[in-house]
Write an enzyme that holds these catalytic residues in place. Structure first.
Site, PDB file in Angstrom:
ATOM      1  N   VAL A  62      65.157  56.631 -39.180  1.00  0.00           N
ATOM      2  CA  VAL A  62      65.894  56.700 -40.440  1.00  0.00           C
ATOM      3  C   VAL A  62      66.319  55.300 -40.870  1.00  0.00           C
ATOM      4  O   VAL A  62      66.760  54.490 -40.047  1.00  0.00           O
ATOM      5  CB  VAL A  62      67.133  57.608 -40.290  1.00  0.00           C
ATOM      6  CG1 VAL A  62      67.899  57.700 -41.603  1.00  0.00           C
ATOM      7  CG2 VAL A  62      66.713  58.991 -39.813  1.00  0.00           C
ATOM      8  N   HIS A  63      66.177  55.022 -42.152  1.00  0.00           N
ATOM      9  CA  HIS A  63      66.576  53.727 -42.712  1.00  0.00           C
ATOM     10  C   HIS A  63      68.101  53.719 -42.825  1.00  0.00           C
ATOM     11  O   HIS A  63      68.677  54.051 -43.869  1.00  0.00           O
ATOM     12  CB  HIS A  63      65.925  53.538 -44.086  1.00  0.00           C
ATOM     13  CG  HIS A  63      66.229  52.218 -44.727  1.00  0.00           C
ATOM     14  ND1 HIS A  63      65.441  51.100 -44.550  1.00  0.00           N
ATOM     15  CD2 HIS A  63      67.239  51.829 -45.548  1.00  0.00           C
ATOM     16  CE1 HIS A  63      65.944  50.091 -45.244  1.00  0.00           C
ATOM     17  NE2 HIS A  63      67.042  50.510 -45.851  1.00  0.00           N
ATOM     18  N   HIS A  64      68.749  53.338 -41.732  1.00  0.00           N
ATOM     19  CA  HIS A  64      70.214  53.373 -41.660  1.00  0.00           C
ATOM     20  C   HIS A  64      70.636  52.381 -40.583  1.00  0.00           C
ATOM     21  O   HIS A  64      70.230  52.496 -39.424  1.00  0.00           O
ATOM     22  CB  HIS A  64      70.676  54.791 -41.306  1.00  0.00           C
ATOM     23  CG  HIS A  64      72.156  54.983 -41.322  1.00  0.00           C
ATOM     24  ND1 HIS A  64      72.950  54.674 -40.245  1.00  0.00           N
ATOM     25  CD2 HIS A  64      72.988  55.466 -42.288  1.00  0.00           C
ATOM     26  CE1 HIS A  64      74.212  54.963 -40.531  1.00  0.00           C
ATOM     27  NE2 HIS A  64      74.254  55.434 -41.763  1.00  0.00           N
TER      28      HIS A  64
END
Length: 366
Positions: free
Chosen positions: A265-267
């Site tokens: 996840v882009h986090h």
């Protein structure tokens, strides 16, 4: 945290009617939730909601015109008029005061409430939500006689949105209906399409409830076709199940749910080693240089996040750099909480009643 977290504000000289109106709507809605359990807090929320609405309406302007830094990230494309209508409707629902409904009716045309035929609902574009809330008032008969004509116009636009999601508008050209992926997902645009899917599921579910309460069995679509009201909720359920894994790739786009879900996840916090495992200082630059480009799964599972999701062909690439598909946003998850609550309640009621037609949605298990 070494990255700047500068706070910004809107005021009389630097207005932000969209953000103030949205906050007023949220506070008005929340006041109803807390009315019985915490009356004092509910009163405080409603008081501030009314103050914010007055401020937003008196000092009009887009927040991204006052705060230039946000334009590259969260531009207010639809302007502020939809948020003012949105706030007025929630304040009317929370207070029952006719002045707010008068506002929605008086501003219906000049603010675009009865003009825009919309096929999406998002954090920015509130018109479909405005139209569905206004249609609810008509269906429930909660209006004065002189409001009826305008509310009927709102309802027509609400049903345009519903029919667009169903793909049943027979007039208005190619843009009158929402595209579907081969796997059945509603598709609006490439970047974070899942926000439109989850919001549509919520609005369709809410409208199906309003129709059922009013004893209305069909929806009128542009071009003359009528659609059974049951189809509205059926589509909402299909979209929820798609998110949870009933899709061509068999992926749950709700992180942490099911056997297969996005692992990259882009986090930032999810993709960097937790402090309990490494006491080494990790600043903004180190986080990007040392962790962002790694091919391994995130060290922290961002349970409950819903990512941007697949493209129009149901294709999905689980890569942090692919932020259009893997970025997690709160406005993706928020409407799904409502859907999960509804489907879980339905399943519980059917179990208690010994129904022979149980809820089959995967969402009932969440």
């Amino acid at each position: 945290m070494t990255t700047s977290r500068q706070a910004y504000k809107v005021d009389r000289e630097h207005p932000g009617s969209d953000i103030a109106g949205e906050t007023a709507a949220a506070m008005a809605a929340a006041s109803m939730v807390f009315r019985e359990s915490n009356p004092h807090y509910a009163h405080l929320l409603l008081h501030h909601a009314q103050q914010l609405f007055e401020f937003a309406d008196k000092y009009r302007g887009k927040y991204d015109s006052s705060i230039a830094e946000v334009k590259s990230y969260y531009a207010s494309v639809s302007g502020y008029k939809d948020e003012l209508l949105w706030a007025a409707l929630w304040l009317h629902r929370a207070t029952g005061s006719a002045e707010y409904l008068d506002y929605v009716v008086d501003k219906a045309d000049c603010f675009g409430g009865t003009g825009w035929a919309i096929t999406e609902f998002s954090w920015d574009v509130k018109y479909a939500g405005v139209q569905i809330l206004a249609a609810r008032l008509l269906l429930r008969g909660e209006h004065a006689p002189h409001h009826r004509n305008t509310l009927e116009q709102y309802k027509a636009k609400a049903e345009h949105y519903v029919c667009a999601c169903l793909g049943r508008n027979g007039a208005g050209g190619a843009d009158a209906n929402v595209e579907r992926s081969p796997g059945g997902m509603l598709y609006i645009r490439q970047w974070n399409n899942m926000q439109y899917v989850t919001n549509a599921a919520f609005l369709l579910s809410a409208y199906s409830d309003y129709l059922a309460e009013a004893g209305v069995r069909a929806v009128s679509c542009a071009g003359g076709e009528t659609v059974a009201a049951d189809e509205v909720f059926a589509l909402a359920r299909v979209q929820v199940d798609y998110v949870l894994g009933t899709n061509p790739r068999g992926i749950s786009y709700l992180v942490g749910y099911g056997a297969k879900y996005p692992n990259r996840v882009h986090h930032r916090a999810a993709s960097i080693v937790p402090y309990k495992h490494s006491k080494e200082f990790i600043g903004c630059t180190q986080g990007f240089d040392h962790w962002f480009g790694r091919r391994s799964s995130n060290p922290n599972v961002l349970v409950g996040a819903i990512v941007g999701g697949p493209d129009r062909r149901d294709r999905f690439r689980d890569n942090r750099e692919n932020y259009m598909q893997t970025e997690a946003c709160t406005y993706n998850t928020a409407p799904m909480v409502g859907m999960f609550a509804k489907l879980n309640r339905m399943a519980r009621q059917e179990r208690e009643q010994g129904s022979t037609t149980p809820v089959t949605s995967t969402a009932a298990e969440v």
